[in-house]
Design a protein around this motif. Structure first.
Motif, PDB file in Angstrom:
ATOM      1  N   ILE A   1     -30.165 -19.663  51.229  1.00  0.00           N
ATOM      2  CA  ILE A   1     -30.346 -20.837  52.071  1.00  0.00           C
ATOM      3  C   ILE A   1     -31.063 -21.894  51.232  1.00  0.00           C
ATOM      4  CG2 ILE A   1     -31.400 -21.784  54.157  1.00  0.00           C
ATOM      5  CD1 ILE A   1     -31.355 -18.924  55.320  1.00  0.00           C
ATOM      6  N   ALA A   2     -30.496 -23.087  51.192  1.00  0.00           N
ATOM      7  CA  ALA A   2     -31.068 -24.178  50.400  1.00  0.00           C
ATOM      8  C   ALA A   2     -31.820 -25.138  51.311  1.00  0.00           C
ATOM      9  CB  ALA A   2     -29.962 -24.931  49.655  1.00  0.00           C
ATOM     10  N   GLN A   3     -33.152 -25.207  51.131  1.00  0.00           N
ATOM     11  CA  GLN A   3     -33.949 -26.171  51.883  1.00  0.00           C
ATOM     12  C   GLN A   3     -33.862 -27.502  51.150  1.00  0.00           C
ATOM     13  OE1 GLN A   3     -36.193 -28.660  53.730  1.00  0.00           O
ATOM     14  NE2 GLN A   3     -37.066 -28.182  51.731  1.00  0.00           N
ATOM     15  N   VAL A   4     -33.256 -28.485  51.794  1.00  0.00           N
ATOM     16  CA  VAL A   4     -33.022 -29.779  51.145  1.00  0.00           C
ATOM     17  C   VAL A   4     -33.788 -30.910  51.830  1.00  0.00           C
ATOM     18  CG1 VAL A   4     -30.746 -29.049  50.367  1.00  0.00           C
ATOM     19  CG2 VAL A   4     -30.953 -30.287  52.539  1.00  0.00           C
ATOM     20  N   GLY A   5     -34.565 -30.574  52.853  1.00  0.00           N
ATOM     21  CA  GLY A   5     -35.246 -31.597  53.631  1.00  0.00           C
ATOM     22  C   GLY A   5     -36.186 -32.442  52.789  1.00  0.00           C
TER      23      GLY A   5
ATOM     24  N   ALA B   1     -22.406 -35.455  55.473  1.00  0.00           N
ATOM     25  CA  ALA B   1     -22.228 -35.731  54.044  1.00  0.00           C
ATOM     26  C   ALA B   1     -21.879 -34.485  53.248  1.00  0.00           C
ATOM     27  CB  ALA B   1     -23.499 -36.360  53.480  1.00  0.00           C
ATOM     28  N   THR B   2     -22.306 -33.313  53.726  1.00  0.00           N
ATOM     29  CA  THR B   2     -22.129 -32.084  52.953  1.00  0.00           C
ATOM     30  C   THR B   2     -21.061 -31.151  53.514  1.00  0.00           C
ATOM     31  OG1 THR B   2     -23.810 -30.876  54.223  1.00  0.00           O
ATOM     32  CG2 THR B   2     -24.562 -32.135  52.305  1.00  0.00           C
ATOM     33  N   GLY B   3     -20.846 -31.207  54.823  1.00  0.00           N
ATOM     34  CA  GLY B   3     -19.904 -30.292  55.456  1.00  0.00           C
ATOM     35  C   GLY B   3     -20.426 -28.873  55.567  1.00  0.00           C
ATOM     36  N   ASN B   4     -21.695 -28.671  55.214  1.00  0.00           N
ATOM     37  CA  ASN B   4     -22.272 -27.324  55.223  1.00  0.00           C
ATOM     38  C   ASN B   4     -22.997 -27.064  56.540  1.00  0.00           C
ATOM     39  OD1 ASN B   4     -23.117 -24.790  54.352  1.00  0.00           O
ATOM     40  ND2 ASN B   4     -23.879 -25.518  52.388  1.00  0.00           N
ATOM     41  N   ASN B   5     -23.308 -25.792  56.773  1.00  0.00           N
ATOM     42  CA  ASN B   5     -24.092 -25.410  57.941  1.00  0.00           C
ATOM     43  C   ASN B   5     -25.543 -25.834  57.749  1.00  0.00           C
ATOM     44  OD1 ASN B   5     -21.930 -24.183  59.299  1.00  0.00           O
ATOM     45  ND2 ASN B   5     -22.237 -22.271  58.194  1.00  0.00           N
ATOM     46  N   MET B   6     -26.262 -25.941  58.862  1.00  0.00           N
ATOM     47  CA  MET B   6     -27.649 -26.396  58.830  1.00  0.00           C
ATOM     48  C   MET B   6     -28.537 -25.483  59.669  1.00  0.00           C
ATOM     49  SD  MET B   6     -30.109 -28.466  58.030  1.00  0.00           S
ATOM     50  CE  MET B   6     -29.217 -29.748  57.149  1.00  0.00           C
ATOM     51  N   ILE B   7     -29.689 -25.131  59.096  1.00  0.00           N
ATOM     52  CA  ILE B   7     -30.726 -24.397  59.822  1.00  0.00           C
ATOM     53  C   ILE B   7     -31.933 -25.327  59.934  1.00  0.00           C
ATOM     54  CG2 ILE B   7     -32.319 -22.436  59.743  1.00  0.00           C
ATOM     55  CD1 ILE B   7     -30.076 -20.983  58.091  1.00  0.00           C
ATOM     56  N   ILE B   8     -32.273 -25.670  61.171  1.00  0.00           N
ATOM     57  CA  ILE B   8     -33.425 -26.532  61.403  1.00  0.00           C
ATOM     58  C   ILE B   8     -34.692 -25.813  60.924  1.00  0.00           C
ATOM     59  CG2 ILE B   8     -34.766 -27.784  63.151  1.00  0.00           C
ATOM     60  CD1 ILE B   8     -31.850 -28.743  62.855  1.00  0.00           C
ATOM     61  N   TYR B   9     -35.588 -26.541  60.282  1.00  0.00           N
ATOM     62  CA  TYR B   9     -36.865 -25.971  59.842  1.00  0.00           C
ATOM     63  C   TYR B   9     -37.953 -26.589  60.709  1.00  0.00           C
ATOM     64  CZ  TYR B   9     -40.625 -24.593  56.543  1.00  0.00           C
ATOM     65  OH  TYR B   9     -41.754 -24.072  55.966  1.00  0.00           O
TER      66      TYR B   9
ATOM     67  N   TYR C   1     -24.118 -22.354  48.117  1.00  0.00           N
ATOM     68  CA  TYR C   1     -25.144 -21.826  49.015  1.00  0.00           C
ATOM     69  C   TYR C   1     -24.558 -21.569  50.401  1.00  0.00           C
ATOM     70  CZ  TYR C   1     -29.177 -22.108  45.940  1.00  0.00           C
ATOM     71  OH  TYR C   1     -30.077 -21.878  44.928  1.00  0.00           O
ATOM     72  N   ASP C   2     -25.020 -20.494  51.035  1.00  0.00           N
ATOM     73  CA  ASP C   2     -24.448 -20.067  52.310  1.00  0.00           C
ATOM     74  C   ASP C   2     -24.771 -21.011  53.456  1.00  0.00           C
ATOM     75  OD1 ASP C   2     -23.308 -17.275  51.641  1.00  0.00           O
ATOM     76  OD2 ASP C   2     -25.321 -17.231  50.778  1.00  0.00           O
ATOM     77  N   SER C   3     -25.906 -21.671  53.372  1.00  0.00           N
ATOM     78  CA  SER C   3     -26.294 -22.639  54.395  1.00  0.00           C
ATOM     79  C   SER C   3     -27.346 -23.562  53.819  1.00  0.00           C
ATOM     80  CB  SER C   3     -26.854 -21.937  55.631  1.00  0.00           C
ATOM     81  OG  SER C   3     -27.266 -22.879  56.613  1.00  0.00           O
ATOM     82  N   LEU C   4     -27.457 -24.727  54.426  1.00  0.00           N
ATOM     83  CA  LEU C   4     -28.561 -25.627  54.136  1.00  0.00           C
ATOM     84  C   LEU C   4     -29.637 -25.436  55.194  1.00  0.00           C
ATOM     85  CD1 LEU C   4     -26.638 -28.966  53.407  1.00  0.00           C
ATOM     86  CD2 LEU C   4     -27.280 -27.167  51.778  1.00  0.00           C
ATOM     87  N   SER C   5     -30.828 -25.890  54.874  1.00  0.00           N
ATOM     88  CA  SER C   5     -31.900 -25.986  55.852  1.00  0.00           C
ATOM     89  C   SER C   5     -32.640 -27.275  55.536  1.00  0.00           C
ATOM     90  CB  SER C   5     -32.838 -24.784  55.758  1.00  0.00           C
ATOM     91  OG  SER C   5     -33.875 -24.857  56.718  1.00  0.00           O
ATOM     92  N   ALA C   6     -33.305 -27.828  56.524  1.00  0.00           N
ATOM     93  CA  ALA C   6     -34.054 -29.059  56.273  1.00  0.00           C
ATOM     94  C   ALA C   6     -35.242 -29.137  57.218  1.00  0.00           C
ATOM     95  CB  ALA C   6     -33.166 -30.288  56.444  1.00  0.00           C
TER      96      ALA C   6
END
Length: 289
Positions: free
Chosen positions: A74-78, A125-133, A97-102
């Motif tokens: 999981i990539a934290q990009v926030g 912009a990314t088309g990837n999944n997101m996990i709220i942080y 990466y399997d998912s983004l997080s921010a």
């Protein structure tokens, strides 16, 4: 995407540069020794908010290379800079990466509509999944059940890293969203999250005792809650001592004592106090870390 995820520690040298070989050693320890199910990369534990964009990309790249598909990532990009968040999100997505997080945007008092736009912009912009942080103690952003409901309407928002002591809200989220991923974010409260039915946990101390965290999850799933509490007691004995000595500095020093080059922390954090080295060595020995 379920299970125990270490919030990856990042080794730095005295000049604040990433120690690539050390980072690879920390990653291998997580995979081979702690046997975690995944890594949460460039979060608070990676000292992310003190890094340049290029350093963040370097960490994403090294981690992806070293794991080589062995575990979930999981990539934290926030970032308070939305342009940077998008740039990092695109980069991590291209790496695989399997998912983004921010993390929720912080410092300024952003409205919920602004927070919603922030997540939607990264996703689009990314088309990837997101996990709220969600970590209100550090961001000052506490979202209501209704606001989570709005964010969860986007099918790309697949879950939340819930670092909050409000277990009533956690229970409400779990009941209302059985198909969303909920990760417990407080290591010292892992058992309460496990009993509440979270899908996994993300934490910094799992870099040193992820195997114990996995035991707690497995015991709760098997209905052995009393035994799971005993393991949580052990984990919390370790965590209590780590916090007393200094969180990130001590986690890295534990790895250093074990022969893993975890380097030091990045300024303005203070380096580990060498006078506490004996206490760390005792901690490693007493708990067989």
């Amino acid at each position: 995407m379920k299970g125990i995820f270490s919030a990856l520690l990042v080794p730095f040298d005295d000049q604040g540069r990433i120690k690539e070989q050390g980072l690879r050693e920390v990653i291998r320890n997580n995979i081979d020794v702690q046997q975690v199910d995944g890594l949460y990369v460039n979060g608070s534990s990676g000292e992310n908010f003190m890094l340049t964009t290029d350093q963040k990309k370097q960490i994403f790249k090294i981690t992806h290379e070293e794991t080589n598909g062995a575990i979930k990532l999981i990539a934290q990009v926030g970032s308070i800079n939305l342009d940077e968040a998008v740039e990092l999100g695109k980069y991590a997505t291209e790496l695989g990466y399997d998912s983004l997080s921010a993390v929720t945007p912080f410092y300024y008092k952003f409205t919920f509509d602004e927070i919603k736009n922030y997540y939607e912009t990264i996703i689009e912009a990314t088309g990837n999944n997101m996990i709220i942080y969600a970590i209100p103690a550090l961001t000052g952003v506490s979202m209501s059940l209704e606001q989570f409901d709005v964010l969860f309407q986007n099918e790309k928002v697949i879950g939340v890293k819930y670092t909050d002591g409000n277990f009533f809200m956690l229970e409400r989220l779990r009941k209302k969203y059985p198909n969303k991923l909920i990760y417990s974010g407080f290591d010292e409260m892992l058992i309460y999250g496990a009993v509440s039915g979270v899908d996994g946990a993300i934490g910094s101390t799992y870099n040193i005792h992820g195997n114990l965290a996995k035991q707690i999850f497995e015991m709760v799933e098997q209905g052995e809650v009393a035994r799971a509490y005993e393991v949580q007691h052990i984990m919390n004995d370790i965590i209590e001592k780590v916090l007393e000595l200094g969180l990130y500095q001590t986690l890295k020093e534990i790895l250093n004592v074990k022969g893993i080059d975890a380097g030091t922390v990045k300024q303005p954090m203070s380096p580990f106090d060498s006078g506490k080295r004996e206490a760390v060595e005792k901690l490693v020995k007493d708990f067989n870390l």
